[in-house]
Write an enzyme that holds these catalytic residues in place. Structure first.
Site, PDB file in Angstrom:
ATOM      1  N   SER A  27       0.855  -1.280  -0.089  1.00  0.00           N
ATOM      2  CA  SER A  27       0.001   0.059  -0.061  1.00  0.00           C
ATOM      3  C   SER A  27       0.815   1.423  -0.048  1.00  0.00           C
ATOM      4  O   SER A  27       2.031   1.125   0.293  1.00  0.00           O
ATOM      5  CB  SER A  27      -0.963  -0.047   1.357  1.00  0.00           C
ATOM      6  OG  SER A  27      -1.748   1.023   1.448  1.00  0.00           O
ATOM      7  N   HIS A  28       0.267   2.268  -0.581  1.00  0.00           N
ATOM      8  CA  HIS A  28       1.092   3.731  -0.549  1.00  0.00           C
ATOM      9  C   HIS A  28       1.040   3.958   1.086  1.00  0.00           C
ATOM     10  O   HIS A  28       2.130   4.967   1.292  1.00  0.00           O
ATOM     11  CB  HIS A  28       0.243   4.848  -1.176  1.00  0.00           C
ATOM     12  CG  HIS A  28       0.334   4.595  -2.572  1.00  0.00           C
ATOM     13  ND1 HIS A  28      -0.337   3.655  -3.305  1.00  0.00           N
ATOM     14  CD2 HIS A  28       0.970   5.248  -3.301  1.00  0.00           C
ATOM     15  CE1 HIS A  28      -0.054   3.876  -4.598  1.00  0.00           C
ATOM     16  NE2 HIS A  28       0.884   4.883  -4.722  1.00  0.00           N
ATOM     17  N   SER A  29       0.388   3.600   1.888  1.00  0.00           N
ATOM     18  CA  SER A  29       0.271   3.994   3.323  1.00  0.00           C
ATOM     19  C   SER A  29       0.766   2.690   4.207  1.00  0.00           C
ATOM     20  O   SER A  29       0.189   1.842   4.413  1.00  0.00           O
ATOM     21  CB  SER A  29      -1.374   4.358   3.498  1.00  0.00           C
ATOM     22  OG  SER A  29      -1.439   4.508   4.997  1.00  0.00           O
TER      23      SER A  29
ATOM     24  N   SER B  72       1.312   3.229  -8.187  1.00  0.00           N
ATOM     25  CA  SER B  72       2.672   2.661  -8.008  1.00  0.00           C
ATOM     26  C   SER B  72       2.774   1.604  -7.214  1.00  0.00           C
ATOM     27  O   SER B  72       3.709   0.992  -7.225  1.00  0.00           O
ATOM     28  CB  SER B  72       3.579   3.787  -7.590  1.00  0.00           C
ATOM     29  OG  SER B  72       3.106   4.375  -6.325  1.00  0.00           O
TER      30      SER B  72
END
Length: 126
Positions: free
Chosen positions: A8-10, A70
């Site tokens: 995840s981006h987070s 991404s």
């Protein structure tokens, strides 16, 4: 047992999705979060994903689930880089796919069935 990596981006989201699967799966599968950029900010870092794959790989395969953009590209790059058919990226919703994959992996299902369960979770979203 098949391992699972949440990309995840987070960093917080990756950790919480992994934690949720541990709560919902009767037998927790090996699962690792791989969230955020190298500096801990939002983003995707291939080294974090690679380390997470190594941490959950017990020899039965690893399913990666990614949130978007991404993160998906980073997971795809790693799968291509490894060139190992036992490390696969699921085309699945992050939370539902991770839970479904974790339940199947915890039950001892082989890689193909764990991947199918993750991707089958997509049907519940349609």
């Amino acid at each position: 047992m098949v391992g699972i990596v949440v990309v995840s981006h987070s960093p917080a989201l990756a950790r919480e999705v992994a934690a949720l699967t541990r709560v919902l799966a009767p037998v927790p599968a090996p699962i690792a979060p791989a969230g955020g950029a190298a500096d801990g900010s939002a983003g995707a870092d291939i080294d974090r994903v690679r380390d997470a794959v190594r941490s959950v790989d017990q020899g039965d395969g690893v399913v990666l689930l990614a949130d978007l953009g991404s993160s998906v590209l980073t997971a795809r790059l790693l799968v291509e880089e490894l060139g190992d058919p036992s490390v696969v990226l699921a085309d699945a919703p992050l939370v539902e796919g991770a839970v479904a994959a974790s339940v199947m992996a915890g039950a001892g299902a082989p890689l193909a069935e764990v991947l199918a369960a993750a991707e089958g979770a997509r049907a519940g979203k349609l």
